[in-house]
Design a protein around this motif. Sequence first.
Motif, PDB file in Angstrom:
ATOM      1  N   GLU A  88       0.824  -1.217   0.036  1.00 63.78           N
ATOM      2  CA  GLU A  88      -0.124   0.072  -0.067  1.00 63.78           C
ATOM      3  C   GLU A  88       0.718   1.212   0.002  1.00 63.78           C
ATOM      4  N   GLY A  89       1.797   1.227   0.679  1.00 69.91           N
ATOM      5  CA  GLY A  89       2.811   2.537   1.010  1.00 69.91           C
ATOM      6  C   GLY A  89       4.088   2.244   0.571  1.00 69.91           C
ATOM      7  N   LEU A  90       4.725   3.237   0.464  1.00 72.03           N
ATOM      8  CA  LEU A  90       6.239   3.389  -0.004  1.00 72.03           C
ATOM      9  C   LEU A  90       6.796   4.605   0.600  1.00 72.03           C
ATOM     10  N   ARG A  91       7.867   4.474   1.437  1.00 73.27           N
ATOM     11  CA  ARG A  91       8.699   5.410   1.868  1.00 73.27           C
ATOM     12  C   ARG A  91      10.292   5.332   1.826  1.00 73.27           C
ATOM     13  N   LEU A 100       5.073  -0.604   3.031  1.00 78.92           N
ATOM     14  CA  LEU A 100       3.810  -0.778   3.972  1.00 78.92           C
ATOM     15  C   LEU A 100       2.691  -1.659   3.246  1.00 78.92           C
ATOM     16  N   ASP A 102      -1.138  -4.101   3.658  1.00 76.48           N
ATOM     17  CA  ASP A 102      -2.226  -3.939   4.572  1.00 76.48           C
ATOM     18  C   ASP A 102      -2.098  -4.652   5.658  1.00 76.48           C
ATOM     19  N   PRO A 250      -2.986   1.581  -4.957  1.00 78.33           N
ATOM     20  CA  PRO A 250      -1.870   2.397  -4.180  1.00 78.33           C
ATOM     21  C   PRO A 250      -0.781   2.623  -5.137  1.00 78.33           C
ATOM     22  N   ASN A 253       0.062   6.136  -6.359  1.00 76.58           N
ATOM     23  CA  ASN A 253       0.382   7.282  -5.394  1.00 76.58           C
ATOM     24  C   ASN A 253       1.805   7.061  -4.788  1.00 76.58           C
ATOM     25  N   TRP A 254       2.823   6.355  -5.421  1.00 78.33           N
ATOM     26  CA  TRP A 254       4.008   6.136  -5.017  1.00 78.33           C
ATOM     27  C   TRP A 254       5.175   7.148  -5.748  1.00 78.33           C
TER      28      TRP A 254
END
Length: 325
Positions: A88-91, A100, A102, A250, A253-254
Amino acid sequence: MELSIDLLIVGAGPTGLFAAYYAGFRGLSMAVVDSLPEAGGQVTAMYPEKMIYDVGGFPAVRGRDLVKGLVEQAAPWEPKYLLGRKAEGLRETESGLDVLLDGGDVVHAGAVLITAGIGEFTPRPLPAGDGWLGRGMVHFVPSLDAHAGQDVVVVGGGDSAFDWVLALHPVAASVTLVHRRAKFRAAESIVREAQQLGVRIVTDAEVAEMRADSAGALCEVVVTAKGASPLVLPAQAVVAALGFTADLGPIENWGLEIDHRAISVDSTMATARSRVYAAGDVAAYPGKVKLIATGFGEAATAVNNIAVALDPDAHLFPGHSSNAE
Protein backbone atom coordinates in the motif's frame (compact mmCIF):
# COMPACT_ATOMS: atom_id res chain seq x y z
CA MET A 1 5.73 -8.58 11.00
CA GLU A 2 8.89 -6.77 9.91
CA LEU A 3 10.99 -8.24 7.14
CA SER A 4 14.39 -7.02 5.91
CA ILE A 5 15.48 -8.13 2.44
CA ASP A 6 17.48 -6.93 -0.54
CA LEU A 7 14.58 -6.88 -2.99
CA LEU A 8 10.80 -6.81 -2.71
CA ILE A 9 9.00 -7.95 -5.86
CA VAL A 10 5.45 -6.58 -6.12
CA GLY A 11 3.48 -9.02 -8.25
CA ALA A 12 3.66 -12.84 -8.36
CA GLY A 13 2.88 -13.34 -12.04
CA PRO A 14 5.32 -15.00 -14.47
CA THR A 15 7.58 -11.92 -14.62
CA GLY A 16 7.70 -11.61 -10.84
CA LEU A 17 8.42 -15.31 -10.37
CA PHE A 18 11.24 -15.23 -12.90
CA ALA A 19 12.59 -12.10 -11.17
CA ALA A 20 12.63 -14.06 -7.89
CA TYR A 21 14.75 -16.77 -9.54
CA TYR A 22 17.10 -14.24 -11.09
CA ALA A 23 17.45 -12.30 -7.82
CA GLY A 24 18.48 -15.53 -6.10
CA PHE A 25 20.92 -16.24 -8.91
CA ARG A 26 22.45 -12.81 -8.23
CA GLY A 27 22.72 -13.59 -4.52
CA LEU A 28 19.94 -11.25 -3.40
CA SER A 29 17.46 -12.07 -0.68
CA MET A 30 13.92 -11.42 -1.83
CA ALA A 31 10.21 -11.58 -1.11
CA VAL A 32 7.23 -11.57 -3.46
CA VAL A 33 3.99 -9.84 -2.50
CA ASP A 34 0.69 -10.21 -4.36
CA SER A 35 -2.92 -9.40 -3.55
CA LEU A 36 -4.03 -12.75 -5.01
CA PRO A 37 -3.96 -15.83 -2.76
CA GLU A 38 -1.85 -17.93 -5.16
CA ALA A 39 1.30 -17.37 -7.18
CA GLY A 40 0.89 -16.95 -10.92
CA GLY A 41 -0.95 -13.64 -11.19
CA GLN A 42 -3.39 -13.38 -14.10
CA VAL A 43 -2.27 -16.75 -15.48
CA THR A 44 -3.43 -18.57 -12.35
CA ALA A 45 -6.52 -16.44 -11.81
CA MET A 46 -7.78 -16.19 -15.38
CA TYR A 47 -6.47 -18.95 -17.63
CA PRO A 48 -4.62 -21.71 -15.76
CA GLU A 49 -5.86 -24.33 -18.24
CA LYS A 50 -5.20 -22.27 -21.38
CA MET A 51 -2.32 -23.23 -23.65
CA ILE A 52 0.35 -20.53 -24.10
CA TYR A 53 2.29 -20.58 -27.36
CA ASP A 54 4.75 -17.68 -27.14
CA VAL A 55 7.14 -18.73 -24.38
CA GLY A 56 10.59 -19.66 -25.66
CA GLY A 57 11.43 -23.35 -25.51
CA PHE A 58 7.80 -24.49 -25.26
CA PRO A 59 5.84 -25.24 -28.43
CA ALA A 60 2.85 -25.00 -26.09
CA VAL A 61 2.59 -24.89 -22.31
CA ARG A 62 -0.48 -24.90 -20.10
CA GLY A 63 -0.77 -21.82 -17.90
CA ARG A 64 -0.68 -23.70 -14.61
CA ASP A 65 2.30 -25.76 -15.77
CA LEU A 66 4.24 -22.62 -16.66
CA VAL A 67 3.55 -21.17 -13.20
CA LYS A 68 4.52 -24.47 -11.53
CA GLY A 69 7.82 -24.48 -13.42
CA LEU A 70 8.59 -20.88 -12.50
CA VAL A 71 7.88 -21.53 -8.81
CA GLU A 72 10.15 -24.60 -8.91
CA GLN A 73 12.86 -22.59 -10.71
CA ALA A 74 12.88 -19.98 -7.94
CA ALA A 75 12.52 -22.46 -5.06
CA PRO A 76 16.25 -23.13 -4.44
CA TRP A 77 16.68 -19.45 -3.57
CA GLU A 78 13.89 -19.63 -0.96
CA PRO A 79 11.83 -16.56 -1.86
CA LYS A 80 9.38 -15.51 0.82
CA TYR A 81 5.84 -15.31 -0.54
CA LEU A 82 3.47 -12.75 0.92
CA LEU A 83 0.29 -13.80 -0.88
CA GLY A 84 -3.13 -12.33 -0.30
CA ARG A 85 -1.39 -9.13 0.81
CA LYS A 86 -1.39 -5.65 -0.71
CA ALA A 87 1.57 -3.30 -0.99
CA GLU A 88 0.00 0.00 0.00
CA GLY A 89 2.64 2.58 0.94
CA LEU A 90 6.23 3.37 0.01
CA ARG A 91 8.70 5.55 1.87
CA GLU A 92 12.42 6.11 1.59
CA THR A 93 14.79 5.35 4.45
CA GLU A 94 18.53 5.83 4.98
CA SER A 95 19.18 2.22 3.94
CA GLY A 96 16.61 1.83 1.18
CA LEU A 97 12.82 1.64 1.07
CA ASP A 98 10.03 0.67 3.41
CA VAL A 99 6.94 -0.89 1.86
CA LEU A 100 3.83 -0.82 4.01
CA LEU A 101 1.48 -3.79 3.60
CA ASP A 102 -2.18 -3.93 4.44
CA GLY A 103 -2.59 -4.73 8.11
CA GLY A 104 0.34 -2.54 9.10
CA ASP A 105 3.24 -4.89 8.36
CA VAL A 106 6.43 -3.35 6.98
CA VAL A 107 8.99 -4.76 4.55
CA HIS A 108 12.44 -3.13 4.62
CA ALA A 109 13.99 -3.51 1.17
CA GLY A 110 17.07 -2.26 -0.57
CA ALA A 111 15.05 -1.95 -3.78
CA VAL A 112 11.56 -2.63 -5.12
CA LEU A 113 10.70 -4.26 -8.45
CA ILE A 114 7.08 -3.80 -9.56
CA THR A 115 5.85 -6.67 -11.74
CA ALA A 116 2.15 -6.10 -11.17
CA GLY A 117 0.94 -6.81 -14.70
CA ILE A 118 -2.17 -4.75 -15.32
CA GLY A 119 -2.51 -4.10 -11.62
CA GLU A 120 -5.45 -5.07 -9.46
CA PHE A 121 -8.29 -6.41 -11.58
CA THR A 122 -11.96 -6.69 -10.70
CA PRO A 123 -14.25 -8.99 -12.69
CA ARG A 124 -17.29 -7.31 -14.20
CA PRO A 125 -20.38 -8.54 -12.36
CA LEU A 126 -23.20 -10.68 -13.70
CA PRO A 127 -26.35 -8.92 -12.42
CA ALA A 128 -28.31 -12.16 -12.04
CA GLY A 129 -25.37 -13.67 -10.15
CA ASP A 130 -25.59 -11.37 -7.14
CA GLY A 131 -25.00 -13.54 -4.06
CA TRP A 132 -24.00 -16.60 -6.10
CA LEU A 133 -20.22 -16.12 -6.20
CA GLY A 134 -18.67 -19.21 -4.65
CA ARG A 135 -22.08 -20.93 -4.61
CA GLY A 136 -22.06 -22.12 -8.20
CA MET A 137 -20.84 -19.01 -10.00
CA VAL A 138 -17.19 -18.31 -10.74
CA HIS A 139 -15.33 -15.76 -12.84
CA PHE A 140 -12.34 -18.02 -13.54
CA VAL A 141 -11.81 -21.79 -13.58
CA PRO A 142 -8.79 -22.76 -11.47
CA SER A 143 -9.47 -26.47 -11.98
CA LEU A 144 -11.32 -28.13 -14.86
CA ASP A 145 -11.76 -31.27 -12.77
CA ALA A 146 -14.03 -29.35 -10.38
CA HIS A 147 -16.59 -29.17 -13.21
CA ALA A 148 -16.33 -32.74 -14.43
CA GLY A 149 -19.78 -34.12 -15.17
CA GLN A 150 -21.50 -30.78 -14.55
CA ASP A 151 -23.83 -28.78 -16.74
CA VAL A 152 -21.97 -25.49 -17.19
CA VAL A 153 -23.24 -22.18 -18.56
CA VAL A 154 -20.56 -19.74 -19.73
CA VAL A 155 -21.63 -16.10 -20.01
CA GLY A 156 -19.70 -13.77 -22.34
CA GLY A 157 -18.59 -13.32 -25.92
CA GLY A 158 -14.86 -12.64 -25.73
CA ASP A 159 -11.78 -14.82 -26.05
CA SER A 160 -11.86 -15.83 -22.37
CA ALA A 161 -15.46 -17.02 -22.59
CA PHE A 162 -14.69 -19.22 -25.59
CA ASP A 163 -11.44 -20.42 -24.01
CA TRP A 164 -13.45 -21.72 -21.05
CA VAL A 165 -16.02 -23.28 -23.38
CA LEU A 166 -13.33 -25.19 -25.28
CA ALA A 167 -11.48 -26.22 -22.11
CA LEU A 168 -14.65 -27.40 -20.32
CA HIS A 169 -16.21 -29.19 -23.28
CA PRO A 170 -14.22 -32.45 -22.86
CA VAL A 171 -14.94 -32.78 -19.12
CA ALA A 172 -18.37 -31.24 -18.48
CA ALA A 173 -21.67 -33.03 -19.08
CA SER A 174 -22.76 -30.05 -21.17
CA VAL A 175 -21.53 -26.55 -21.94
CA THR A 176 -23.76 -23.70 -23.11
CA LEU A 177 -22.53 -20.24 -24.01
CA VAL A 178 -24.85 -17.26 -23.49
CA HIS A 179 -24.01 -13.89 -25.02
CA ARG A 180 -26.08 -10.73 -24.98
CA ARG A 181 -25.17 -9.80 -28.55
CA ALA A 182 -25.30 -11.57 -31.90
CA LYS A 183 -21.65 -10.81 -32.66
CA PHE A 184 -18.65 -11.95 -30.64
CA ARG A 185 -15.48 -10.16 -29.59
CA ALA A 186 -13.60 -13.46 -29.65
CA ALA A 187 -11.32 -14.50 -32.50
CA GLU A 188 -13.21 -16.12 -35.37
CA SER A 189 -11.08 -19.24 -35.18
CA ILE A 190 -12.12 -20.18 -31.64
CA VAL A 191 -15.76 -19.27 -32.30
CA ARG A 192 -15.68 -21.61 -35.29
CA GLU A 193 -14.05 -24.36 -33.23
CA ALA A 194 -16.80 -24.14 -30.60
CA GLN A 195 -19.46 -24.28 -33.30
CA GLN A 196 -17.83 -27.30 -34.94
CA LEU A 197 -17.82 -29.11 -31.58
CA GLY A 198 -21.58 -28.60 -31.41
CA VAL A 199 -21.49 -26.33 -28.35
CA ARG A 200 -24.89 -24.77 -27.73
CA ILE A 201 -24.60 -21.01 -28.26
CA VAL A 202 -27.45 -18.68 -27.32
CA THR A 203 -27.09 -15.13 -28.61
CA ASP A 204 -29.02 -11.89 -28.06
CA ALA A 205 -29.71 -13.34 -24.64
CA GLU A 206 -28.97 -12.82 -20.96
CA VAL A 207 -29.01 -14.92 -17.80
CA ALA A 208 -32.01 -13.48 -15.97
CA GLU A 209 -32.15 -15.76 -12.96
CA MET A 210 -30.16 -18.44 -11.15
CA ARG A 211 -32.12 -21.03 -9.19
CA ALA A 212 -31.21 -23.32 -6.31
CA ASP A 213 -32.37 -26.81 -5.42
CA SER A 214 -33.77 -27.78 -2.03
CA ALA A 215 -30.25 -27.99 -0.62
CA GLY A 216 -29.41 -24.46 -1.76
CA ALA A 217 -27.08 -25.54 -4.57
CA LEU A 218 -27.30 -24.07 -8.06
CA CYS A 219 -29.39 -26.31 -10.29
CA GLU A 220 -30.57 -24.21 -13.24
CA VAL A 221 -30.52 -20.81 -14.88
CA VAL A 222 -33.20 -18.88 -16.71
CA VAL A 223 -32.11 -17.27 -19.98
CA THR A 224 -34.16 -14.60 -21.71
CA ALA A 225 -33.64 -14.00 -25.42
CA LYS A 226 -35.09 -11.41 -27.76
CA GLY A 227 -38.35 -12.53 -29.30
CA ALA A 228 -38.32 -15.90 -27.54
CA SER A 229 -39.80 -17.51 -24.46
CA PRO A 230 -37.53 -17.81 -21.41
CA LEU A 231 -35.13 -20.75 -21.67
CA VAL A 232 -34.47 -22.86 -18.58
CA LEU A 233 -31.07 -24.60 -18.64
CA PRO A 234 -29.71 -27.16 -16.17
CA ALA A 235 -26.60 -25.74 -14.53
CA GLN A 236 -24.46 -26.69 -11.58
CA ALA A 237 -21.93 -24.00 -12.52
CA VAL A 238 -21.96 -20.61 -14.22
CA VAL A 239 -18.75 -19.05 -15.50
CA ALA A 240 -19.23 -15.28 -15.73
CA ALA A 241 -16.52 -14.38 -18.27
CA LEU A 242 -17.54 -10.77 -18.78
CA GLY A 243 -14.12 -9.18 -18.64
CA PHE A 244 -12.70 -7.07 -15.85
CA THR A 245 -11.60 -3.60 -14.87
CA ALA A 246 -8.04 -2.94 -13.73
CA ASP A 247 -6.04 -0.24 -12.01
CA LEU A 248 -2.71 0.09 -10.24
CA GLY A 249 -4.32 0.70 -6.87
CA PRO A 250 -2.06 2.28 -4.21
CA ILE A 251 0.96 2.08 -6.54
CA GLU A 252 -0.44 5.10 -8.42
CA ASN A 253 0.37 7.17 -5.33
CA TRP A 254 4.02 6.11 -5.10
CA GLY A 255 5.38 9.14 -6.98
CA LEU A 256 5.99 7.25 -10.22
CA GLU A 257 5.41 8.45 -13.78
CA ILE A 258 2.20 6.74 -14.89
CA ASP A 259 1.23 6.42 -18.55
CA HIS A 260 -2.10 4.75 -19.35
CA ARG A 261 -2.07 2.55 -16.22
CA ALA A 262 1.57 1.61 -16.84
CA ILE A 263 4.80 2.81 -15.22
CA SER A 264 7.35 4.63 -17.35
CA VAL A 265 10.86 3.13 -17.16
CA ASP A 266 14.25 3.72 -18.79
CA SER A 267 16.50 1.12 -20.44
CA THR A 268 17.56 -0.24 -17.04
CA MET A 269 13.90 -0.68 -16.06
CA ALA A 270 14.30 2.09 -13.46
CA THR A 271 11.30 4.29 -12.70
CA ALA A 272 11.22 7.96 -11.80
CA ARG A 273 11.82 7.06 -8.15
CA SER A 274 15.18 5.97 -6.78
CA ARG A 275 15.62 2.20 -6.29
CA VAL A 276 12.16 1.46 -7.69
CA TYR A 277 12.07 -0.58 -10.91
CA ALA A 278 9.31 -2.09 -13.03
CA ALA A 279 9.12 -5.00 -15.48
CA GLY A 280 6.47 -6.93 -17.39
CA ASP A 281 3.14 -5.58 -18.61
CA VAL A 282 3.17 -2.83 -15.98
CA ALA A 283 6.34 -1.26 -17.45
CA ALA A 284 6.05 1.24 -20.32
CA TYR A 285 8.60 2.54 -22.83
CA PRO A 286 8.55 3.32 -26.57
CA GLY A 287 8.14 0.22 -28.70
CA LYS A 288 7.05 -2.00 -25.78
CA VAL A 289 5.52 -5.37 -26.73
CA LYS A 290 3.47 -6.96 -23.96
CA LEU A 291 4.42 -10.63 -23.94
CA ILE A 292 5.41 -13.02 -21.16
CA ALA A 293 8.70 -13.52 -23.02
CA THR A 294 9.31 -9.77 -22.93
CA GLY A 295 8.69 -9.71 -19.20
CA PHE A 296 11.30 -12.40 -18.60
CA GLY A 297 13.97 -10.32 -20.33
CA GLU A 298 12.93 -7.16 -18.52
CA ALA A 299 13.07 -8.98 -15.18
CA ALA A 300 16.67 -10.05 -15.84
CA THR A 301 17.60 -6.51 -16.93
CA ALA A 302 16.00 -5.00 -13.83
CA VAL A 303 17.55 -7.46 -11.36
CA ASN A 304 21.06 -7.08 -12.82
CA ASN A 305 20.81 -3.30 -12.53
CA ILE A 306 19.37 -3.59 -9.03
CA ALA A 307 22.33 -5.76 -8.02
CA VAL A 308 24.70 -2.96 -9.07
CA ALA A 309 22.55 -0.28 -7.38
CA LEU A 310 22.76 -2.22 -4.11
CA ASP A 311 26.47 -3.03 -4.49
CA PRO A 312 28.44 -0.71 -6.80
CA ASP A 313 31.28 -3.26 -6.85
CA ALA A 314 29.02 -5.89 -8.42
CA HIS A 315 29.19 -6.58 -12.14
CA LEU A 316 26.20 -5.69 -14.27
CA PHE A 317 26.57 -8.89 -16.29
CA PRO A 318 26.91 -11.86 -13.93
CA GLY A 319 27.93 -14.40 -16.54
CA HIS A 320 25.73 -17.12 -17.95
CA SER A 321 23.76 -19.30 -15.57
CA SER A 322 25.02 -22.35 -17.48
CA ASN A 323 28.47 -21.56 -16.10
CA ALA A 324 27.27 -21.55 -12.49
CA GLU A 325 28.02 -24.56 -10.31
